[in-house]
Design an enzyme around this catalytic site. Structure first.
Site, mmCIF file in Angstrom:
data_model
loop_
_atom_site.group_PDB
_atom_site.id
_atom_site.type_symbol
_atom_site.label_atom_id
_atom_site.label_comp_id
_atom_site.label_asym_id
_atom_site.label_seq_id
_atom_site.Cartn_x
_atom_site.Cartn_y
_atom_site.Cartn_z
ATOM 1 N N ASP A 38 0.680 -1.210 -0.102
ATOM 2 C CA ASP A 38 0.018 0.172 0.120
ATOM 3 C C ASP A 38 0.755 1.134 -0.122
ATOM 4 O O ASP A 38 2.011 1.193 0.920
ATOM 5 C CB ASP A 38 -0.945 0.153 1.302
ATOM 6 C CG ASP A 38 -1.904 -1.194 1.017
ATOM 7 O OD1 ASP A 38 -2.002 -1.573 -0.085
ATOM 8 O OD2 ASP A 38 -2.512 -1.350 2.243
ATOM 9 N N GLU A 94 -13.853 -4.667 -2.037
ATOM 10 C CA GLU A 94 -13.694 -4.326 -0.362
ATOM 11 C C GLU A 94 -14.931 -4.656 0.203
ATOM 12 O O GLU A 94 -16.187 -4.020 -0.151
ATOM 13 C CB GLU A 94 -13.116 -2.855 -0.087
ATOM 14 C CG GLU A 94 -11.783 -2.581 -0.676
ATOM 15 C CD GLU A 94 -11.585 -1.003 -0.726
ATOM 16 O OE1 GLU A 94 -12.503 -0.368 -0.376
ATOM 17 O OE2 GLU A 94 -10.299 -0.723 -1.008
#
Lengths: 283, 219
Positions: free
Chosen positions: A11, A130
């Site tokens: 990330d 998600e």
């Protein structure tokens, strides 16, 4: 059983590799290209960069990092975060990515998946879902790193995404992300069973047993790993520094006790463990 | 720099960056081009590509690249196909209806069956690292796979596989689900693989190196 892939997930926020819990509360870990290089040299099957603030501020900042990585890492590189148009995809691919990962833009305009798959081929288009578990047990899709509710149920969305031409699906459990409590097996299994394209499990591993759980019970085709391998590399850097006993290491040392429920493990050790568990993967 | 020039044939499908990157990494001058003249004057030509077979043949035709590619190969010059670039060399494909290919290697292109006999679903496309195996009667020594060992892992992304008519051209085989298929071919000056050597780590880049240096040394 087919060969599974172990994907190093990184990330990124601005120039930094970060790691959070539930995709929030970000901690800076270092330079993403240094971690990527190490993972490439140490058995990663793929690299996955996700710009975690891009779609919030509507910007793309990854291109330089992608180019530097693609120059000497000869394994697949997927890039996600803030990809909203065919031009955005073209630019990221031109910078050196092999695949792009789309979430927010796909939910806002599902036809974007079809356009992108027609233009660049299904195998270039990865769709991220998600998921957050609701009190009634259903899983709903979120965007912007789990911040925004979409009203879309994940299993029907996964089927739709496949129909529209996505070549792969990454399923992230926002509830488990960064916690070390293990992947959400029920969620992963429901998606992996619902579609005919490969499914990548993401979010939650804290120890090696979690990988065998999500691959054998969860039926995932690939696993994305972040905290465990990042912390392993950081712990290694710390001990290197301590051995040399020079420089200011108090900053890195201070991070050592805060790995929480996550037991650091390197990619080589993870793959060794998979082999011992009779799960086929690349050496 | 070797001074040798590589033409990477761009027919507007797929991402050619990584193929070029591997060639540049090895010190070659590699250009991505749709111009037949550039292809014809190069020392090496590579046909990469991901995407649909029919679109690829249409684009090659529109760009007037079909006869130049055939002329180049028939002249015995070094040519490499990757992924869809392997499949296009064959006679025809079943992909979404039947399509004619370049017909430089006799054989067909088929889709993976989505079910295994135990009724488990086989994920298609195959997106994974898988083994390439040497055949007992076709050794890899002094071929582009010369630096590989039987069983090495390569990175694959595909839904279709090739079935050459002549077993003699099969250089390696790979198994996905219950299908054992041809994962690379060598027919004279024509080398092509279903996997992506440019995405298969050091072993993969080594295949480009072998292919390029074998030919450079022979000249």
């Amino acid at each position: 059983m087919e060969n599974v892939r172990v994907i190093a997930r990184m990330d990124i926020k601005g120039p930094n590799l970060v790691k959070g819990i539930h995709l929030e509360g970000l901690r800076v870990l270092g330079k993403p290209e240094d971690f990527a290089r190490y993972y490439y040299e140490n058995g990663a099957d793929e690299l996955f960069y996700q710009d975690v603030v891009a779609s919030l501020y509507e910007r793309n900042s990854l291109h330089d990092i992608v180019s530097r990585t693609a120059k000497d890492s000869f394994i697949p590189l997927t890039v996600g975060g803030g990809i909203r148009s065919i031009d955005d995809i073209r630019e990221v691919l031109r910078a050196g990515a092999d695949k792009v990962c789309i979430n927010t833009a796909a939910i806002r305009n599902p036809e974007f998946i079809r356009d992108a798959a027609n233009k660049f081929g299904s195998s270039t288009i990865v769709v991220a879902i998600e998921a957050i578990r609701q009190p009634d047990g259903k899983y709903m899709a979120f965007v912007d790193n789990g911040r925004e509710h979409t009203g879309v149920e994940v299993i029907s969305w996964a089927r739709r995404v496949e129909e529209l031409g996505a070549g792969e699906i990454v399923i992230t459990s926002v509830d488990r992300e960064g916690t070390g409590k293990g992947y959400d097996i029920a969620l992963t299994r429901s998606i992996a069973r619902a579609v005919g394209v490969p499914v990548i499990a993401h979010g939650g591993p804290g120890k090696k047993e979690h990988f065998t759980d999500v691959l054998l019970e969860g039926k995932a085709d690939a696993i994305a790993v972040a905290s465990m391998i990042h912390y392993d590399l950081i712990a290694q850097q710390q001990s290197d520094m301590e051995n040399r006993s020079e420089g200011n290491v108090s900053f890195l040392k201070s991070g050592r006790s805060s790995f929480g429920e996550i037991a650091p493990a390197g990619l080589i050790a993870i793959k060794q463990y998979l082999k011992e568990s009779n799960i086929p993967c690349r050496n | 720099m070797s001074g040798k020039k590589i033409a990477i044939i761009d027919y507007k499908l797929g991402n050619l960056f990584s193929v070029r990157q591997a060639c540049v990494y090895l010190g070659y001058d590699a250009v991505v081009t749709s111009e037949k003249d550039e292809v014809m004057k190069a020392d090496f030509a590579i046909l990469p590509g991901v995407g649909a077979f029919g679109d690829a043949m249409n684009n090659l035709e529109k760009l007037d690249l079909i006869s130049p590619i055939k002329d180049y190969i028939r002249a015995g010059r070094p040519f490499m196909g990757v992924c869809l670039g392997l499949q296009l060399l064959f006679t025809e494909s079943d992909e979404f209806g039947s399509h004619k290919g370049l017909n430089l290697i006799e054989g067909t292109v088929k889709k993976f069956p989505p079910k295994k006999t135990n009724d488990e679903v086989l994920k298609v496309p195959q997106i994974e690292w898988n083994n390439i195996w040497e055949r007992a009667d076709r050794r890899w020594e002094s071929t582009p796979l010369g630096s590989c060992r039987s069983g090495d892992y390569m990175y694959f992304v595909h839904s279709f596989f090739v079935q050459p008519q002549s077993p003699d051209v099969v250089l390696s085989v790979t198994t996905y689900g219950e299908t054992t298929y041809c994962s690379s071919v060598l027919q004279g000056n024509l080398f092509a693989c279903q996997f992506h050597p440019e995405k298969s780590g050091h072993h993969g880049v080594g295949i480009y190196k072998n292919w390029l240096t074998n030919y450079s040394n022979n000249k």
